[in-house]
Enzyme design. Structure first.
Site, PDB file in Angstrom:
ATOM      1  N   SER A  80      39.338  78.562  24.859  1.00 29.11           N
ATOM      2  CA  SER A  80      39.727  78.134  23.524  1.00 29.11           C
ATOM      3  C   SER A  80      41.254  78.172  23.387  1.00 29.11           C
ATOM      4  CB  SER A  80      38.994  78.994  22.481  1.00 29.11           C
ATOM      5  OG  SER A  80      39.040  78.419  21.211  1.00 29.11           O
ATOM      6  N   ASP A 143      29.856  71.706  20.969  1.00 30.02           N
ATOM      7  CA  ASP A 143      30.846  72.724  20.599  1.00 30.02           C
ATOM      8  C   ASP A 143      31.057  72.697  19.086  1.00 30.02           C
ATOM      9  OD1 ASP A 143      33.339  74.166  20.142  1.00 30.02           O
ATOM     10  OD2 ASP A 143      33.696  74.001  22.296  1.00 30.02           O
ATOM     11  N   HIS A 172      30.512  76.669  22.215  1.00 34.27           N
ATOM     12  CA  HIS A 172      31.900  77.070  22.490  1.00 34.27           C
ATOM     13  C   HIS A 172      31.965  78.170  23.561  1.00 34.27           C
ATOM     14  CE1 HIS A 172      36.084  76.786  21.243  1.00 34.27           C
ATOM     15  NE2 HIS A 172      36.157  78.099  21.122  1.00 34.27           N
TER      16      HIS A 172
END
Length: 194
Positions: A80, A143, A172
């Site tokens: 991320s 996601d 995610h």
């Protein structure tokens, strides 16, 4: 007589919001155990990243280099916002490789992302590719934080070097196990050391 190479150093850079012991967050503790069991040296910010919410580039990049020891013999796994940090690190520093998980290259219209500094200028895609022996990217088609079209666009920017893996129905990458991560790095390691 063949000289034995030291184990590859895997440096995990988490997403923002991970303060304190991050092993319980997402797939991080699982990855530490799995990579260590497979003979890798594994480093993560055991007490969390400094500036964990804003994840500012001016704080994270020096920390990744100086405290986590990312260098030319390291594979940096960025998850991320940690992936944005890995991209910026690779622009100016040679690394063995980067692995981008749930990655993005825009501020996603989010003020906190904008303030991080990673998106204040265009990425130098050629420098990133030149400074890495390999680039791996994992994207989840479902996601909930980073739209899949953003992740696909990032993969295109990193061609021809990026090995892109899309996990159908994947979110995610919050939960372990994440066996594809170890498999992809092991394959790259094998192709780098015939």
């Amino acid at each position: 007589r063949k000289l034995s190479m030291p184990p590859t150093r895997i440096v995990l850079v988490p997403g923002n919001g991970c303060g304190g012991d991050i092993r319980a967050c997402n797939f991080y503790g699982w990855a530490e155990k799995a990579f260590t069991e497979n003979g890798y040296e594994f480093v993560l910010p055991a007490e969390g990243m400094p500036d964990p919410v804003k994840a500012r580039e001016c704080i994270w990049i020096p920390f990744i280099r100086n405290n986590l020891g990312a260098d030319i013999n390291s594979v940096v796994i960025g998850h991320s916002s940690g992936a944005a940090a890995a991209l910026r690190l690779a622009e100016s520093h040679k690394l063995k490789g980067i692995v981008l998980v749930a990655a993005y290259h825009t501020d996603l219209g989010d003020e906190n992302e904008r303030q991080s500094g990673y998106f204040s200028r265009p990425f130098n895609w050629k420098a990133i590719q030149s400074n890495c022996d390999f680039i791996i990217q994992f994207a989840g088609t479902a996601d909930s934080l980073v739209p899949i079209h953003i992740q696909r666009q990032l993969a295109k920017e990193l061609q021809p070097k990026c090995n892109y893996y899309e996990v159908n129905g994947g979110d995610h990458f919050f939960l372990p196990p994440f066996n594809q991560l170890i498999q992809a790095i092991s394959i790259q390691e094998g192709s780098q050391n015939p």
